[in-house]
Design a protein around this motif. Structure first.
Motif, mmCIF file in Angstrom:
data_model
loop_
_atom_site.group_PDB
_atom_site.id
_atom_site.type_symbol
_atom_site.label_atom_id
_atom_site.label_comp_id
_atom_site.label_asym_id
_atom_site.label_seq_id
_atom_site.Cartn_x
_atom_site.Cartn_y
_atom_site.Cartn_z
ATOM 1 N N ASP A 87 156.439 -20.424 88.929
ATOM 2 C CA ASP A 87 157.797 -20.793 89.337
ATOM 3 C C ASP A 87 158.271 -22.054 88.612
ATOM 4 O O ASP A 87 159.392 -22.107 88.105
ATOM 5 N N ALA A 88 157.411 -23.062 88.539
ATOM 6 C CA ALA A 88 157.774 -24.301 87.845
ATOM 7 C C ALA A 88 157.966 -24.043 86.353
ATOM 8 O O ALA A 88 158.904 -24.565 85.735
ATOM 9 N N ALA A 89 157.085 -23.230 85.752
ATOM 10 C CA ALA A 89 157.211 -22.922 84.320
ATOM 11 C C ALA A 89 158.499 -22.159 84.043
ATOM 12 O O ALA A 89 159.197 -22.435 83.065
ATOM 13 N N GLU A 90 158.826 -21.210 84.920
ATOM 14 C CA GLU A 90 160.065 -20.459 84.716
ATOM 15 C C GLU A 90 161.279 -21.376 84.824
ATOM 16 O O GLU A 90 162.185 -21.309 83.992
ATOM 17 N N ARG A 91 161.298 -22.247 85.813
ATOM 18 C CA ARG A 91 162.415 -23.198 85.933
ATOM 19 C C ARG A 91 162.532 -24.048 84.669
ATOM 20 O O ARG A 91 163.632 -24.295 84.167
ATOM 21 N N ALA A 92 161.394 -24.494 84.143
ATOM 22 C CA ALA A 92 161.406 -25.358 82.952
ATOM 23 C C ALA A 92 161.947 -24.622 81.732
ATOM 24 O O ALA A 92 162.787 -25.162 81.005
ATOM 25 N N VAL A 93 161.483 -23.394 81.485
ATOM 26 C CA VAL A 93 161.959 -22.689 80.293
ATOM 27 C C VAL A 93 163.419 -22.264 80.448
ATOM 28 O O VAL A 93 164.171 -22.268 79.468
ATOM 29 N N LEU A 94 163.845 -21.933 81.672
ATOM 30 C CA LEU A 94 165.251 -21.602 81.889
ATOM 31 C C LEU A 94 166.136 -22.818 81.638
ATOM 32 O O LEU A 94 167.217 -22.704 81.056
ATOM 33 N N ALA A 95 165.668 -23.990 82.048
ATOM 34 C CA ALA A 95 166.423 -25.228 81.817
ATOM 35 C C ALA A 95 166.548 -25.532 80.322
ATOM 36 O O ALA A 95 167.503 -26.186 79.893
ATOM 37 N N LEU A 96 165.597 -25.048 79.529
ATOM 38 C CA LEU A 96 165.631 -25.262 78.079
ATOM 39 C C LEU A 96 166.425 -24.182 77.332
ATOM 40 O O LEU A 96 166.486 -24.196 76.114
ATOM 41 N N GLY A 97 167.006 -23.232 78.076
ATOM 42 C CA GLY A 97 167.844 -22.223 77.446
ATOM 43 C C GLY A 97 167.285 -20.822 77.423
ATOM 44 O O GLY A 97 167.928 -19.904 76.902
ATOM 45 N N ALA A 98 166.088 -20.620 77.949
ATOM 46 C CA ALA A 98 165.522 -19.269 78.009
ATOM 47 C C ALA A 98 166.268 -18.459 79.065
ATOM 48 O O ALA A 98 167.017 -19.009 79.880
ATOM 49 N N ARG A 99 166.041 -17.129 79.052
ATOM 50 C CA ARG A 99 166.597 -16.279 80.096
ATOM 51 C C ARG A 99 165.533 -15.274 80.526
ATOM 52 O O ARG A 99 164.685 -14.874 79.727
ATOM 53 N N ARG A 100 165.575 -14.914 81.767
ATOM 54 C CA ARG A 100 164.598 -13.982 82.335
ATOM 55 C C ARG A 100 164.913 -12.568 81.860
ATOM 56 O O ARG A 100 166.069 -12.154 81.816
ATOM 57 N N LEU A 101 163.888 -11.828 81.476
ATOM 58 C CA LEU A 101 164.015 -10.422 81.088
ATOM 59 C C LEU A 101 163.312 -9.562 82.134
ATOM 60 O O LEU A 101 162.443 -10.050 82.859
ATOM 61 N N PRO A 102 163.650 -8.279 82.195
ATOM 62 C CA PRO A 102 162.942 -7.413 83.130
ATOM 63 C C PRO A 102 161.473 -7.328 82.749
ATOM 64 O O PRO A 102 161.140 -7.244 81.574
ATOM 65 N N GLY A 103 160.629 -7.372 83.732
ATOM 66 C CA GLY A 103 159.205 -7.199 83.486
ATOM 67 C C GLY A 103 158.370 -8.239 84.190
ATOM 68 O O GLY A 103 158.486 -9.425 83.918
ATOM 69 N N GLU A 104 157.609 -7.788 85.143
ATOM 70 C CA GLU A 104 156.586 -8.608 85.781
ATOM 71 C C GLU A 104 155.514 -7.628 86.196
ATOM 72 O O GLU A 104 155.819 -6.572 86.751
ATOM 73 N N TRP A 105 154.286 -7.940 85.877
ATOM 74 C CA TRP A 105 153.216 -6.999 86.152
ATOM 75 C C TRP A 105 152.252 -7.577 87.160
ATOM 76 O O TRP A 105 151.608 -8.596 86.905
ATOM 77 N N ASP A 106 152.181 -6.944 88.302
ATOM 78 C CA ASP A 106 151.150 -7.243 89.302
ATOM 79 C C ASP A 106 151.068 -8.737 89.609
ATOM 80 O O ASP A 106 149.985 -9.262 89.836
ATOM 81 N N GLY A 107 152.206 -9.436 89.567
ATOM 82 C CA GLY A 107 152.173 -10.865 89.841
ATOM 83 C C GLY A 107 151.335 -11.650 88.855
ATOM 84 O O GLY A 107 150.769 -12.685 89.189
ATOM 85 N N ARG A 108 151.249 -11.176 87.598
ATOM 86 C CA ARG A 108 150.397 -11.842 86.605
ATOM 87 C C ARG A 108 151.157 -12.360 85.399
ATOM 88 O O ARG A 108 150.644 -13.182 84.659
ATOM 89 N N PHE A 109 152.349 -11.841 85.128
ATOM 90 C CA PHE A 109 153.148 -12.390 84.039
ATOM 91 C C PHE A 109 154.622 -12.145 84.295
ATOM 92 O O PHE A 109 155.001 -11.242 85.025
ATOM 93 N N ARG A 110 155.450 -12.975 83.698
ATOM 94 C CA ARG A 110 156.907 -12.826 83.718
ATOM 95 C C ARG A 110 157.389 -12.846 82.276
ATOM 96 O O ARG A 110 156.899 -13.624 81.472
ATOM 97 N N VAL A 111 158.351 -12.000 81.982
ATOM 98 C CA VAL A 111 158.891 -11.911 80.630
ATOM 99 C C VAL A 111 160.187 -12.714 80.568
ATOM 100 O O VAL A 111 161.064 -12.549 81.408
ATOM 101 N N VAL A 112 160.279 -13.585 79.576
ATOM 102 C CA VAL A 112 161.483 -14.375 79.334
ATOM 103 C C VAL A 112 161.792 -14.329 77.837
ATOM 104 O O VAL A 112 160.963 -13.905 77.040
ATOM 105 N N ALA A 113 162.992 -14.740 77.478
ATOM 106 C CA ALA A 113 163.372 -14.778 76.063
ATOM 107 C C ALA A 113 163.853 -16.174 75.724
ATOM 108 O O ALA A 113 164.493 -16.839 76.544
ATOM 109 N N ASP A 114 163.541 -16.612 74.517
ATOM 110 C CA ASP A 114 164.021 -17.925 74.076
ATOM 111 C C ASP A 114 165.527 -17.836 73.816
ATOM 112 O O ASP A 114 166.119 -16.759 73.922
#
Length: 75
Positions: free
Chosen positions: A24-51
């Protein structure tokens, strides 16, 4: 031309898996830097984002088995 996740007609040139302790903290940090969330999360082990220019990467978290070249070696 940036990839279009997950369109195989515009594939990714390189893919990074970035291991994080707190997804959650990593996602907030990369989103604050301009990334965006993409569809895809597997078994609570990874989240896909784009720069900011749409190159996808994964935030990897949770428990993972370490692969070893020697199957008799213990991690």
């Amino acid at each position: 031309m940036p990839p279009a996740w997950p369109d195989p007609q515009r594939p990714q040139q390189l893919h990074l898996d970035i291991r994080v302790d707190d997804a959650d903290a990593a996602e907030r940090a990369v989103l604050a830097l301009g990334a965006r969330r993409l569809p895809g999360e597997w078994d609570g082990r990874f989240r896909v984002v784009a720069d900011p220019v749409s190159h996808p990467f994964c935030l990897v978290f949770g428990r993972h088995r370490v692969a070893h070249a020697d199957p008799n070696e213990t991690p």
